[in-house]
Design a protein around this motif. Sequence first.
Motif, PDB file in Angstrom:
ATOM      1  N   ARG A  34       0.855  -1.193   0.000  1.00 33.05           N
ATOM      2  CA  ARG A  34       0.000   0.000   0.000  1.00 33.05           C
ATOM      3  C   ARG A  34       0.891   1.243   0.000  1.00 33.05           C
ATOM      4  O   ARG A  34       2.066   1.183   0.397  1.00 33.05           O
ATOM      5  N   CYS A  76      -0.335  10.299   9.261  1.00 33.52           N
ATOM      6  CA  CYS A  76       0.447   9.559   8.270  1.00 33.52           C
ATOM      7  C   CYS A  76       0.434   8.066   8.575  1.00 33.52           C
ATOM      8  O   CYS A  76       0.067   7.629   9.672  1.00 33.52           O
ATOM      9  N   SER A  77       0.846   7.307   7.589  1.00 33.73           N
ATOM     10  CA  SER A  77       0.978   5.860   7.755  1.00 33.73           C
ATOM     11  C   SER A  77       2.053   5.560   8.793  1.00 33.73           C
ATOM     12  O   SER A  77       2.888   6.405   9.123  1.00 33.73           O
ATOM     13  N   TRP A  78       2.028   4.333   9.310  1.00 35.32           N
ATOM     14  CA  TRP A  78       3.144   3.898  10.155  1.00 35.32           C
ATOM     15  C   TRP A  78       4.449   4.166   9.412  1.00 35.32           C
ATOM     16  O   TRP A  78       4.575   3.850   8.231  1.00 35.32           O
ATOM     17  N   HIS A 122      -2.437   4.021  12.293  1.00 35.51           N
ATOM     18  CA  HIS A 122      -1.640   5.078  11.669  1.00 35.51           C
ATOM     19  C   HIS A 122      -1.067   5.984  12.748  1.00 35.51           C
ATOM     20  O   HIS A 122      -1.315   5.774  13.947  1.00 35.51           O
ATOM     21  N   PHE A 176       2.503   4.903   1.090  1.00 38.85           N
ATOM     22  CA  PHE A 176       2.736   5.656   2.327  1.00 38.85           C
ATOM     23  C   PHE A 176       1.975   6.972   2.184  1.00 38.85           C
ATOM     24  O   PHE A 176       2.213   7.742   1.243  1.00 38.85           O
ATOM     25  N   ARG A 177       1.071   7.230   3.108  1.00 39.58           N
ATOM     26  CA  ARG A 177       0.245   8.439   3.053  1.00 39.58           C
ATOM     27  C   ARG A 177       0.686   9.419   4.138  1.00 39.58           C
ATOM     28  O   ARG A 177       0.980   9.025   5.260  1.00 39.58           O
TER      29      ARG A 177
END
Length: 284
Positions: A189, A224-226, A238, A191-192
């Motif tokens: 997936r 943000c993502s991990w 997250h 990274f956000r």
Amino acid sequence: MIDRRNVLTGLSVTGSLLAAPLAARSTGVKGDGVLDVSSAEGRLRNFIMMRGALDEGLITSWVSARYYGVVEDRMDPLFAVVSAVWSRYRQVADGFEAVNFELAWFTDPLTGKALETWDNPYTGKTCKVPTGGMPPSKIRFGKDLSFHIAREIPGLQMEHDVLPFDVRGDDVWVTERSRTALTFPGAARPFRYSESNTFHAKRHDLTRPGATRVTSEVSFTNVCSWRPWMEMGDRPGHLTATGIGRQNASPNSLPPAFVAATQERRPEMLTNPGAILQPLWDAG
């Protein structure tokens, strides 16, 4: 993924010149006592004064924040972060361009000491903690405050906007927010990372005749993502962080935890930050 600001070669972190406006480099835009945050020209001028500078001199900015892990409806305190950004801005035909460099340290929230390892409470693993920040890069704000990066980053999607100014009496606020997703080869997936910065300055500073920059207090929030170094695998959840910061900051106001870690690991950044940005600035 945080973005931040400016630099002149050879200035000490304790030198008062680090935060001084360079009136001689002014673009010629003068304050006239009237604050214009409605026209495209007025929005651009005041946003750049609050985030960067109309002159081409050094800008120092910083953020101090706490990170939390969010799993379902639970918010767990994890670690802190302190960062500084040096940058320079200049006016171009279609707006303003800037070169930036960010240095960040993940720290123990109690002692302020930069972390080398971190015990992950979700997995029980001891994780190696990297230095954070962004390498020197070039960005541009268009006349409509649209945001552009000079070099395309494969797999990056970005949404960016600057909200309408909020003016009440002598107080002026403006919020810049961004939402990004970066897809890595082989990653399940993207990274956000989403960030919101609200800048607060004074009307009388923005309209002062000959002013080229103002100091802005910053309210910072991200989601943000991990982070990959946390080694969370596919665990749900997250990160989020909240904190404070300052644009056009005095070097004396840099977070002590940042100064201590930088003196130990990257002392050249406190004595000659301009050397990092100079090649990119000179490249035009």
